[in-house]
Every structure is written in structure tokens, then in C-alpha cells.
Design an enzyme around this catalytic site. Structure first.
Site, short mmCIF file in Angstrom:
data_model
loop_
_atom_site.label_atom_id
_atom_site.label_comp_id
_atom_site.label_asym_id
_atom_site.label_seq_id
_atom_site.Cartn_x
_atom_site.Cartn_y
_atom_site.Cartn_z
N ARG A 42 47.11 30.98 46.57
CA ARG A 42 47.09 29.47 46.65
C ARG A 42 47.65 28.78 48.09
O ARG A 42 48.11 28.04 48.25
CB ARG A 42 46.99 28.85 44.86
N ASP A 51 51.67 20.59 41.51
CA ASP A 51 51.28 21.14 40.09
C ASP A 51 52.95 21.81 39.69
O ASP A 51 53.86 21.33 40.37
CB ASP A 51 50.74 22.41 40.85
N GLU A 107 50.74 55.62 31.40
CA GLU A 107 53.03 55.58 31.20
C GLU A 107 52.80 55.12 32.55
O GLU A 107 54.54 55.08 32.47
CB GLU A 107 53.37 56.61 30.11
N PRO A 149 55.99 46.29 33.63
CA PRO A 149 56.87 45.38 33.38
C PRO A 149 58.50 45.64 33.34
O PRO A 149 58.87 45.04 32.40
CB PRO A 149 56.25 45.78 31.23
#
Ligand code: SAM
Length: 226
Positions: free
Chosen positions: A152, A167, A114, A87
Site C-alpha cells: 500500500r 489512515d 515447528e 512468532p
């Protein structure tokens, strides 16, 4: 051909994901290669330990250096990009997917607990990626999200009907509104122009639809902030 090695303590969680849909078809057609590597295969003890408690105390466990260094070294070449999912990384975007789709070899590290010992990050990681400002329990879901999007863009993965050219984000806009049969559903109609067969008018309608919904839902895209 792009090669991807994913290092995780739950390789079985990821493996079958890449066998479905357009990505599964492309994998079968050998447009890329994906290997899921079990981090525990790089441990020496009976319990196949990959984590330990943090120096300085505190809650949670930390992923140990040794298995991570060994697992990465077992597949790394001079063309590899080592990506740690966290994150704390740069937020993954459409432009990141396009950029990574041109690479030869990606090594993806899925964290758990963690996270990883800082020395592994410093010595081995080239790029840290986040799927957004929230925390999930492990890097496996982020790996699937990121790789699905990257793969993709490999030529041939999508056929012309599935093309990514319309898209969302491709032209700095969201995708236009789409409809399929029936023509009327519970009193709601399909816009008349889409039934007209007039390709020029359909194209104009779609351009306007894309602009309108981008303005309404994601005005930041029109400012070029992304
Ligand atoms: N303590 C860490 C922190 O706050 O930065 C979070 C650890 S999280 C519970 C365990 C693992 O899940 C992380 O090492 C990472 O690999 C993965 N992870 C969690 N959230 C993520 C996100 N938003 N993007 C990418 N990976 C994520």
C-alpha cells in the site's frame, strides 16, 4: 519496481490473494512483481520432502535446511532482504511496512510445522517478523497480512481518494469516525457538521474525532510508544 518472492509449501494459497482489490489493480499495472515459489521444487526425492523429525526428539517436524537454502539462493541478489515469518520475530508495525516499501527485493519465507532448522535462520535470514503474540499454523497468512500493508505504501498503489494519509497510525492517531448515507438510520443521526459543507469545520471535527478515539481506544499511541 519492487520484487517479492514468497517461498511456501502452499504457494496456491497465496497466489490469488494478490489479484484482488487495490493490490490486484497495482499488480496488473506492474507497480510491483510477486512470485510464489513452491519449496518442494527444491527437493530431490520422490516424495518432495521438506521436513524431518527434530534432533533430540520431541514432537512435530522441522523444515529441512537444504530445500530452504536452495530456494533462497535461486532468487537472492545483493539487494535482497530475506524475511522469515515467525512468532519469535519483531512485531510488524505501520513503521515496518513503510520502511520495507522502499526495498528493491523481499524474499519471504513461510514456515510450517515447528519452524525452520536453526542453521537456516543463522545463515540466510536478515529479518524475522511476527504478526503478533499468537501462533498460526503457517507463514502464509502472516505473509499476506504483511505484504498487503507494505505494498500500500508503494507510490501509485493507492489513488488520491484511497490515500493512506488519514489512515490509522499515519499521524500517531487512529482514523476519525466516518459515516455514509442515509442521513438517519433507525433514529441515529449523522453529525450535523458533516452535512454543513464547511470544510474548515469538518476538518476540525475530524481532528477532534481522531484524538478522542485514540485517547479512548489506544492511549499508548499518544505517548509515542509506537
Ligand atoms: N514452534 C514455533 C514457535 O513456537 O515459535 C511455531 C511454529 S508455527 C505452528 C508454524 C509457522 O507459522 C512458523 O514457522 C511461522 O512461519 C508461522 N507463524 C506462526 N505464527 C506466526 C506469527 N505470529 N507471526 C508470523 N509467523 C507466524
Amino acid at each position: 519496481m519492487m520484487k517479492v518472492d514468497i517461498i511456501s509449501i502452499f504457494p496456491g494459497l497465496i497466489e490469488s490473494f494478490f489479484d484482488y482489490g487495490v493490490i490486484g489493480r497495482a499488480r496488473k499495472n506492474k507497480l510491483f512483481e510477486i512470485n510464489c515459489i513452491d519449496l518442494r521444487d527444491f527437493t530431490k526425492d520422490l516424495h518432495r520432502t521438506v521436513d524431518d523429525s527434530p534432533y533430540g526428539g520431541g514432537s512435530g517436524m522441522i523444515m529441512k535446511c537444504e530445500p530452504l537454502f536452495k530456494a533462497v539462493s535461486s532468487v537472492q541478489t545483493k539487494d535482497s532482504i530475506v524475511i522469515y515469518l515467525t512468532p519469535q520475530g519483531e512485531t510488524f508495525k505501520h513503521s515496518t511496512a513503510k520502511r520495507l516499501s522502499g526495498e528493491e527485493h523481499l524474499i519471504i519465507i513461510c514456515g510450517r510445522y515447528e519452524g525452520v532448522d536453526e542453521r537456516f535462520r543463522e545463515a540466510k535470514v536478515d529479518l524475522e517478523l511476527s504478526i503478533g503474540d499468537y501462533v498460526v499454523s503457517g507463514g502464509e497468512l502472516p505473509a499476506m497480512v504483511i505484504l498487503d500493508s507494505v505494498l500500500r505504501y508503494i507510490p501509485g498503489v493507492l489513488n488520491s481518494e484511497e490515500s493512506h494519509l488519514n489512515d490509522s497510525f499515519e499521524n500517531g492517531l487512529l482514523d476519525y469516525a466516518v459515516y455514509t448515507r442515509p442521513r438517519e438510520f433507525e433514529g441515529m443521526q449523522v453529525p450535523e457538521v458533516l452535512l454543513s459543507g464547511n470544510h474548515k469545520e469538518i476538518e476540525n471535527w475530524r481532528k477532534n474525532s481522531a484524538k478522542e478515539r485514540t485517547l479512548k481506544k489506544r492511549p499508548d499511541l499518544l505517548k509515542g510508544d509506537n
